[in-house]
Write a protein that holds these residues in place. Structure first.
Motif, PDB file in Angstrom:
ATOM      1  N   ASP A 148       0.679  -1.124   0.070  1.00  0.00           N
ATOM      2  CA  ASP A 148      -0.084  -0.016   0.116  1.00  0.00           C
ATOM      3  C   ASP A 148       1.049   1.240  -0.151  1.00  0.00           C
ATOM      4  OD1 ASP A 148      -2.570   1.152   0.109  1.00  0.00           O
ATOM      5  OD2 ASP A 148      -3.235  -0.406   1.137  1.00  0.00           O
ATOM      6  N   TYR A 149       0.039   2.356  -0.270  1.00  0.00           N
ATOM      7  CA  TYR A 149       0.785   3.623   0.037  1.00  0.00           C
ATOM      8  C   TYR A 149       0.974   3.891   1.449  1.00  0.00           C
ATOM      9  CZ  TYR A 149      -1.391   4.880  -4.644  1.00  0.00           C
ATOM     10  OH  TYR A 149      -1.788   4.855  -5.844  1.00  0.00           O
ATOM     11  N   GLY A 150       2.020   4.373   1.843  1.00  0.00           N
ATOM     12  CA  GLY A 150       2.355   4.663   3.341  1.00  0.00           C
ATOM     13  C   GLY A 150       3.791   4.661   3.665  1.00  0.00           C
ATOM     14  N   PHE A 151       3.885   4.872   5.164  1.00  0.00           N
ATOM     15  CA  PHE A 151       5.276   5.153   5.811  1.00  0.00           C
ATOM     16  C   PHE A 151       5.251   4.454   7.133  1.00  0.00           C
ATOM     17  CE2 PHE A 151       3.700   9.015   3.275  1.00  0.00           C
ATOM     18  CZ  PHE A 151       4.738   9.194   2.583  1.00  0.00           C
ATOM     19  N   SER A 152       6.510   4.262   7.589  1.00  0.00           N
ATOM     20  CA  SER A 152       6.669   4.147   8.979  1.00  0.00           C
ATOM     21  C   SER A 152       6.321   5.261   9.725  1.00  0.00           C
ATOM     22  CB  SER A 152       7.963   3.640   9.327  1.00  0.00           C
ATOM     23  OG  SER A 152       8.830   4.791   9.267  1.00  0.00           O
ATOM     24  N   ARG A 153       5.985   5.126  11.142  1.00  0.00           N
ATOM     25  CA  ARG A 153       5.466   6.107  11.913  1.00  0.00           C
ATOM     26  C   ARG A 153       6.330   7.410  11.991  1.00  0.00           C
ATOM     27  NH1 ARG A 153       3.038   3.942  17.255  1.00  0.00           N
ATOM     28  NH2 ARG A 153       1.295   3.373  15.349  1.00  0.00           N
ATOM     29  N   ALA A 154       7.585   7.034  11.830  1.00  0.00           N
ATOM     30  CA  ALA A 154       8.572   8.221  11.838  1.00  0.00           C
ATOM     31  C   ALA A 154       8.408   9.240  10.622  1.00  0.00           C
ATOM     32  CB  ALA A 154       9.997   7.753  12.216  1.00  0.00           C
ATOM     33  N   GLU A 155       8.147   8.602   9.404  1.00  0.00           N
ATOM     34  CA  GLU A 155       7.965   9.125   8.243  1.00  0.00           C
ATOM     35  C   GLU A 155       6.632   9.834   8.021  1.00  0.00           C
ATOM     36  OE1 GLU A 155      10.288   7.327   4.760  1.00  0.00           O
ATOM     37  OE2 GLU A 155       9.389   5.754   6.085  1.00  0.00           O
ATOM     38  N   TYR A 156       5.637   9.003   8.588  1.00  0.00           N
ATOM     39  CA  TYR A 156       4.328   9.414   8.392  1.00  0.00           C
ATOM     40  C   TYR A 156       3.879  10.876   9.065  1.00  0.00           C
ATOM     41  CZ  TYR A 156      -0.537   8.662   7.672  1.00  0.00           C
ATOM     42  OH  TYR A 156      -1.924   8.859   7.298  1.00  0.00           O
TER      43      TYR A 156
END
Length: 336
Positions: A148-156
């Motif tokens: 999916d589209y997304g990031f880890s929490r640090a990036e998000y």
């Protein structure tokens, strides 16, 4: 994706018993049926089964391709006065936004833990955690992979994303107003893969890995594929290279995998956008997407159910496993 996955398994002499697709739309189910029947050998098409709901138990590989980013979200803004949830109201026969103090204690605790700056907007998707929990309960043996589209929490929750990630798509036009084209456009929000990982681990799955789409494709043998294509004619080689660069560009996609209880029956569950599919054996995952704010990368994450170490083989045997090597890998599915 379903067609390509089944053909790849067939061509590589990796037979599977069934390929399940969870599709709740009768119209889309018929579209899928017509396309697959036209483009698959009869032997493979006969293995495809459409589902109305998740089964109570499943042994195999489950693949969710752009499912998580299509689930309903809750929008929260941090103001000087505190946290506010953003909702939609009907005002003079028109829809508009309205903020109200956030009352949900669990959601409030999560947002407060992020230590966001003032006037920061985020999207939270409790439904995604619920879906992972349901899939974990169903999966007895195998692997759960989410792309999916997304990031880890640090990036998000990077300062650059203070306006959130909510995006709308209508006839190949991207914008950020979900109150336009009601019922006609695709509304998505990027995935917090850390939250997905926490949901999987909390449901007694074991996190096997999380990586970018680019690294996933490289580990899956993309470079070897390009080397083979290099001997082909130029008119055939250049489109292959262009497609590989597009898919491995490292934009906003992720692959998220969880492992199930028995390695030998791991079966893939392919699906089109926003759908779940299933078949047996290991998956090939690919997808590209764009997003206006860097840094960005397609993401992959996968899990397995917890089980005795003997089920997964000794550590030295894992190097031969077909799944790509990724950060935080704890076990991999051995060759059958």
């Amino acid at each position: 994706l379903a067609r390509d996955l089944m053909l790849a398994l067939y061509d590589s002499n990796n037979p599977f018993q069934h390929y399940f697709i969870l599709e709740v739309s009768a119209y889309l189910r018929e579209v899928q049926r017509a396309k697959l029947e036209a483009e698959l050998p009869a032997e493979l098409f006969g293995k495809v089964v459409w589902l109305d709901a998740l089964p109570k138990e499943f042994n195999g590989f489950i693949l969710g391709n752009e499912v998580l980013d299509a689930l309903p979200i809750r929008i929260v803004k941090k103001r000087k006065q505190g946290l506010f949830e953003v909702g939609v109201i009907s005002d003079s026969h028109q829809f508009s936004w309205q903020e109200k103090p956030l009352k949900d204690a669990q959601l409030k605790q999560f947002v407060e833990s992020l230590n966001l700056s003032e006037d920061y907007t985020i999207e939270v998707c409790p439904a995604a955690s619920g879906l992972i929990a349901s899939l974990a309960e169903m999966l007895q043996r195998g692997v759960l992979m989410m792309i999916d589209y997304g990031f880890s929490r640090a990036e998000y929750y990077h300062p650059q994303r203070h306006q959130g990630t909510l995006m709308c798509h209508y006839r190949h036009h991207a914008h950020d107003d979900p109150l336009l084209y009601l019922g006609l456009q695709d509304i998505t929000a990027h995935v917090d893969f850390t939250r997905i990982a926490e949901a999987g681990v909390g449901a007694k799955l074991e996190l096997v890995g999380f990586t970018t789409q680019a690294q996933f494709l490289i580990n899956a043998g993309m470079m070897k594929f390009l080397e083979q294509a290099a001997d082909d004619k130029q008119e055939n080689y250049l489109p292959v290279v262009a497609a590989a660069q597009d898919h491995a560009a490292g934009r906003t996609h992720g692959v998220d995998g969880r492992t199930a209880r028995s390695p030998r029956d791991a079966a893939p569950v392919p699906g089109n956008r926003g759908r779940l599919g299933a078949h047996r054996r290991h998956p090939q995952a690919r997808r590209a997407a764009t997003h206006p704010t860097p840094p960005q990368a397609n993401r992959c994450e996968w899990f397995v159910p917890h089980g005795p170490p003997s089920r997964w083989g000794r550590p030295e045997s894992r190097a031969a496993a077909p799944m790509p090597r990724v950060r935080a890998t704890t076990c991999q599915i051995p060759n059958s």
